[in-house]
Motif scaffolding. Structure first.
Motif, short mmCIF file in Angstrom:
data_model
loop_
_atom_site.label_atom_id
_atom_site.label_comp_id
_atom_site.label_asym_id
_atom_site.label_seq_id
_atom_site.Cartn_x
_atom_site.Cartn_y
_atom_site.Cartn_z
N TYR A 137 0.84 -1.20 0.00
CA TYR A 137 0.00 0.00 0.00
C TYR A 137 0.88 1.26 0.00
O TYR A 137 0.68 2.18 -0.80
CB TYR A 137 -0.92 -0.03 1.22
N ARG A 179 2.42 2.21 -3.41
CA ARG A 179 1.53 2.90 -4.34
C ARG A 179 1.42 4.39 -3.99
O ARG A 179 1.51 5.26 -4.86
CB ARG A 179 0.13 2.23 -4.29
N GLY A 211 -2.34 -0.55 7.13
CA GLY A 211 -3.17 -0.03 6.05
C GLY A 211 -3.51 1.44 6.17
O GLY A 211 -4.34 1.93 5.41
N SER A 258 -5.59 -4.91 -4.51
CA SER A 258 -6.01 -4.40 -3.20
C SER A 258 -6.37 -2.93 -3.25
O SER A 258 -6.81 -2.37 -2.27
CB SER A 258 -4.91 -4.62 -2.17
N SER A 259 -6.18 -2.28 -4.41
CA SER A 259 -6.50 -0.85 -4.45
C SER A 259 -7.90 -0.59 -4.99
O SER A 259 -8.29 0.54 -5.16
CB SER A 259 -5.47 -0.10 -5.29
N ARG A 310 -15.08 -3.61 -0.32
CA ARG A 310 -14.35 -3.65 0.93
C ARG A 310 -15.32 -3.47 2.07
O ARG A 310 -16.41 -2.95 1.91
CB ARG A 310 -13.29 -2.56 0.97
#
Lengths: 288, 288
Positions: free
Chosen positions: A154, A157, A176, A278-279, A284
């Motif tokens: 994370y 990015r 996160g 995951s982005s 979510r």
């Protein structure tokens, strides 16, 4: 014996570069742009000149007198310097006045372009310092945890996005959440701030810019940054493989293992597939 | 008389919202998610419940008992709370465990989606608070200088990018350099940090996210932030017109004029053409 110049800022990198240049058979002229040249650096160089960056015309004059055609910009120079109480000669003032946004690249490019007009080419740091830019892998015996790896993905990015905006190249992440983003304050202040907010367990991610100019401003890590990270309770430091200057590598790894900080050199291609997944913005926060 | 609920965080916004809701004829139930309800807020509400956010099941139970179908999330809740020593019930733990990246939106959306599963809809804050969201213009008699406007333009582009990454919404700029970027530390800490680095003359830019969810997390300014900016030597504060909640507007303007800080509400469309031009990468740093 061709002459090269090292425009030397802070830290030990200029000395590393000067030694590498000598080994390659160059005559080495050092200009200490912070107004001083460290003794070891002066000894390694064939000629050395302490010159404040604000006296840019004098620096150019020296380079021409020394018949320098190729130069390297090595070692940190805080941009803050130029906004502070430094005395700026007319040429420096003119360079800065021509700038709109005073982000790092714009400021350095102004000086690089000005050198080019005088027939002096600024060369990639990598020419001299390939051997201190390791490839991908975990350097320490302490490995990042699974949670650390998620934070590295994370943070990567976000750090790349920040670096693309030319704001800074370092972020601190924990579980996160982005705790701190580097701006003009620099890497160490960002690590300290993020660590304070994390209260243990933070991860530092430091990257090269998406279009990193290899002539200057490569990300660097050394013992100083490691100690800052230790004080800040950081668990892992991730950097970009083949684009990070790793100073005092053996001592760095030994100390990191002593204090239990994982040091990782990351190849972006190893992260990106998971990163993409995951982005995503949807799905979510549901039970799974 | 339909019932609405205000899930109330920090600050005076919940009171503003509660009064507006009463004026619109609603029965107002306040749930103080920080475990307390300010006396004035409790008096304005028809019913009020202090409930820590970590006891999410109890909050849901209260909303159902009160037959709430529409709710508003109003007032700051530090995400840090959820990573701290707060006691989390099973439902809260489950919500958080389902999250990958714990950025603001992800965390709030998890709660909003969970309310939706219980038949409770979270409504846009703008429903209740349009009157404290002013349109474009300079509020103070102190106008931003030309230099301030350049910094606002540059800061706007960076702040929007940062906000798009869901890191923070505030930056401090001075003379074309980004001094500080908000992360989890929040607006006031960012202003103080940027101001320290600027040593006077900094500009604060605070924006809504590029795709701002009007249900929560609208940018807000009040006297507290202004005082922080004054201590930090800030010259101008730019915010987004029609998307910023301006608290105590009259007192705010009076105080800003006393201390000589310019307050500006900016319509993005008024900035963008110049912004595009000045963000080009080439042709800078030349004589002109």
């Amino acid at each position: 014996m061709p002459t090269i110049a090292i425009l030397a800022g802070k830290g030990d990198l200029p000395l590393v570069a000067a030694k590498a240049a000598r080994n390659r058979g160059y005559r080495v002229v050092v200009v200490g742009v912070l107004g001083e040249v460290a003794p070891a650096l002066a000894q390694t160089a064939h000629a050395s000149y302490p010159m404040p960056l604000g006296q840019w015309q004098l620096i150019i004059d020296v380079l021409k007198k020394e018949k320098v055609q190729d130069a390297y910009l090595v070692g940190g120079v805080s941009k803050g310097l130029l906004f502070g109480r430094l005395q700026l000669d007319e040429r420096t003032q003119r360079l800065l006045a021509g700038l709109g946004e005073k982000n790092d690249n714009a400021v350095i490019e102004a000086f690089v372009n000005d050198l080019a007009q005088e027939g002096i080419t600024v060369r990639p740091q990598t020419d001299l310092m390939e051997e201190i830019m390791p490839g991908p892998g975990v350097l320490t015996s302490r490995q990042p945890t699974g949670r650390n790896w998620s934070d590295i993905r994370y943070g990567w990015r976000i750090a790349k996005a920040i670096a693309g905006l030319d704001i800074g190249q370092t972020v601190v992440v924990k579980e996160g959440a982005i705790l701190a983003v580097e701006a003009i304050d620099g890497t160490d202040a960002t690590i300290s701030r993020g660590g304070r907010l994390a209260q243990g367990g933070g991860v530092v991610v430091k990257v090269a810019k998406p279009a990193q100019d290899l002539r200057f401003d490569l990300p660097t890590i050394g013992l100083g940054t490691l100690e800052t990270a230790v004080k800040a309770g950081i668990e892992a430091i991730a950097m970009e493989a083949n684009k990070t200057l790793v100073m005092d590598k053996d001592a760095l790894i030994q100390r990191a293992d002593e204090v239990g900080v994982a040091l990782v050199l990351v190849d972006e291609r190893d992260l990106s597939p998971t990163c993409e997944q995951s982005s995503g913005g949807s799905g979510r926060g549901r039970d799974n």
